[in-house]
Design a protein around this motif. Sequence first.
Motif, mmCIF file in Angstrom:
data_model
loop_
_atom_site.group_PDB
_atom_site.id
_atom_site.type_symbol
_atom_site.label_atom_id
_atom_site.label_comp_id
_atom_site.label_asym_id
_atom_site.label_seq_id
_atom_site.Cartn_x
_atom_site.Cartn_y
_atom_site.Cartn_z
ATOM 1 N N GLU A 84 15.585 -27.094 -39.500
ATOM 2 C CA GLU A 84 14.113 -26.664 -39.210
ATOM 3 C C GLU A 84 12.968 -27.958 -39.204
ATOM 4 O OE1 GLU A 84 13.654 -22.900 -41.887
ATOM 5 O OE2 GLU A 84 14.823 -24.298 -42.845
ATOM 6 N N TYR A 85 12.427 -27.742 -38.192
ATOM 7 C CA TYR A 85 11.398 -28.775 -38.064
ATOM 8 C C TYR A 85 10.159 -28.531 -37.235
ATOM 9 C CZ TYR A 85 13.584 -28.500 -33.216
ATOM 10 O OH TYR A 85 13.976 -27.840 -32.093
ATOM 11 N N ASP A 86 9.377 -29.462 -37.201
ATOM 12 C CA ASP A 86 8.091 -29.408 -36.222
ATOM 13 C C ASP A 86 8.190 -30.475 -35.186
ATOM 14 O OD1 ASP A 86 7.143 -27.773 -38.317
ATOM 15 O OD2 ASP A 86 6.341 -28.884 -39.380
ATOM 16 N N LYS A 87 7.801 -30.164 -34.160
ATOM 17 C CA LYS A 87 7.767 -31.239 -32.927
ATOM 18 C C LYS A 87 6.458 -31.630 -32.967
ATOM 19 C CE LYS A 87 10.779 -29.755 -29.361
ATOM 20 N NZ LYS A 87 10.770 -29.510 -28.008
ATOM 21 N N HIS A 88 5.466 -31.061 -33.256
ATOM 22 C CA HIS A 88 4.123 -31.533 -33.332
ATOM 23 C C HIS A 88 3.054 -30.598 -34.083
ATOM 24 C CE1 HIS A 88 3.235 -28.658 -30.195
ATOM 25 N NE2 HIS A 88 4.328 -29.393 -29.203
ATOM 26 N N SER A 89 1.670 -30.789 -34.417
ATOM 27 C CA SER A 89 1.094 -30.005 -35.153
ATOM 28 C C SER A 89 0.140 -29.076 -34.187
ATOM 29 C CB SER A 89 -0.118 -30.814 -36.090
ATOM 30 O OG SER A 89 -0.732 -31.696 -35.052
ATOM 31 N N TYR A 90 0.441 -28.769 -32.840
ATOM 32 C CA TYR A 90 -0.211 -28.149 -32.134
ATOM 33 C C TYR A 90 0.521 -26.641 -31.917
ATOM 34 C CZ TYR A 90 -2.657 -32.338 -30.632
ATOM 35 O OH TYR A 90 -3.017 -33.551 -30.861
ATOM 36 N N PRO A 91 -0.155 -25.609 -31.588
ATOM 37 C CA PRO A 91 0.486 -24.375 -31.587
ATOM 38 C C PRO A 91 1.830 -24.417 -30.610
ATOM 39 C CG PRO A 91 -1.810 -24.266 -31.226
ATOM 40 C CD PRO A 91 -1.597 -25.628 -31.428
ATOM 41 N N GLY A 92 2.724 -23.652 -31.331
ATOM 42 C CA GLY A 92 4.006 -23.833 -30.603
ATOM 43 C C GLY A 92 5.043 -24.867 -30.838
ATOM 44 N N GLY A 93 4.434 -25.783 -31.622
ATOM 45 C CA GLY A 93 5.344 -27.113 -32.145
ATOM 46 C C GLY A 93 5.956 -26.961 -33.646
ATOM 47 N N GLN A 94 5.593 -26.019 -34.330
ATOM 48 C CA GLN A 94 5.860 -26.009 -35.521
ATOM 49 C C GLN A 94 7.019 -24.898 -35.902
ATOM 50 O OE1 GLN A 94 1.676 -25.455 -37.239
ATOM 51 N NE2 GLN A 94 1.973 -27.663 -37.872
ATOM 52 N N ASN A 95 7.368 -24.918 -37.130
ATOM 53 C CA ASN A 95 8.495 -23.895 -37.633
ATOM 54 C C ASN A 95 9.678 -23.836 -36.574
ATOM 55 O OD1 ASN A 95 6.796 -23.697 -39.745
ATOM 56 N ND2 ASN A 95 5.215 -22.344 -39.060
ATOM 57 N N LEU A 96 9.951 -24.663 -35.956
ATOM 58 C CA LEU A 96 11.327 -24.600 -35.207
ATOM 59 C C LEU A 96 12.646 -24.641 -35.744
ATOM 60 C CD1 LEU A 96 9.660 -26.959 -32.358
ATOM 61 C CD2 LEU A 96 9.628 -24.249 -32.420
ATOM 62 N N LYS A 97 13.568 -23.847 -35.307
ATOM 63 C CA LYS A 97 14.795 -23.885 -35.928
ATOM 64 C C LYS A 97 16.169 -23.958 -34.850
ATOM 65 C CE LYS A 97 13.521 -20.579 -39.502
ATOM 66 N NZ LYS A 97 13.775 -19.339 -40.252
ATOM 67 N N GLU A 98 17.009 -24.588 -35.433
ATOM 68 C CA GLU A 98 18.133 -24.681 -34.509
ATOM 69 C C GLU A 98 19.375 -24.730 -35.069
ATOM 70 O OE1 GLU A 98 18.162 -28.339 -31.942
ATOM 71 O OE2 GLU A 98 17.612 -29.383 -33.695
ATOM 72 N N SER A 99 20.413 -24.195 -34.544
ATOM 73 C CA SER A 99 22.062 -24.335 -35.406
ATOM 74 C C SER A 99 22.615 -25.803 -34.707
ATOM 75 C CB SER A 99 22.668 -23.120 -35.231
ATOM 76 O OG SER A 99 22.028 -21.959 -35.905
ATOM 77 N N LEU A 100 23.166 -26.496 -35.771
ATOM 78 C CA LEU A 100 24.006 -27.538 -35.284
ATOM 79 C C LEU A 100 25.241 -27.533 -36.020
ATOM 80 C CD1 LEU A 100 21.267 -30.017 -36.180
ATOM 81 C CD2 LEU A 100 21.507 -29.270 -33.847
ATOM 82 N N THR A 101 25.987 -28.481 -34.984
ATOM 83 C CA THR A 101 27.405 -28.689 -35.754
ATOM 84 C C THR A 101 27.066 -30.030 -36.298
ATOM 85 O OG1 THR A 101 28.213 -29.776 -33.727
ATOM 86 C CG2 THR A 101 28.293 -27.317 -33.878
#
Length: 79
Positions: A32-49
């Motif tokens: 769970e991460y944020d790419k940037h503080s602008y709209p659409g760049g926060q609260n992102l999720k990805e499944s990894l191995t």
Amino acid sequence: MNKKTISVSHKMKGGVLDDDYTLYDDGTILHEYDKHSYPGGQNLKESLTVADLSDEVKQRLLEAASDENKELVRKTLNC
């Protein structure tokens, strides 16, 4: 079977951007991460191995694990 969380590593990039990893006992990893503080760049999720993780992230997860789960985390991350 329910997944059990065995390690959670929280880190802030630049002081405001999340970079969190959760390791489950079945070997799945949620990033769970944020790419940037602008709209659409926060609260992102990805499944990894495990293969997707850098040595730094593996170390963070190992350090964040409780004493009870350290060996399981070590085995799961192959370190």
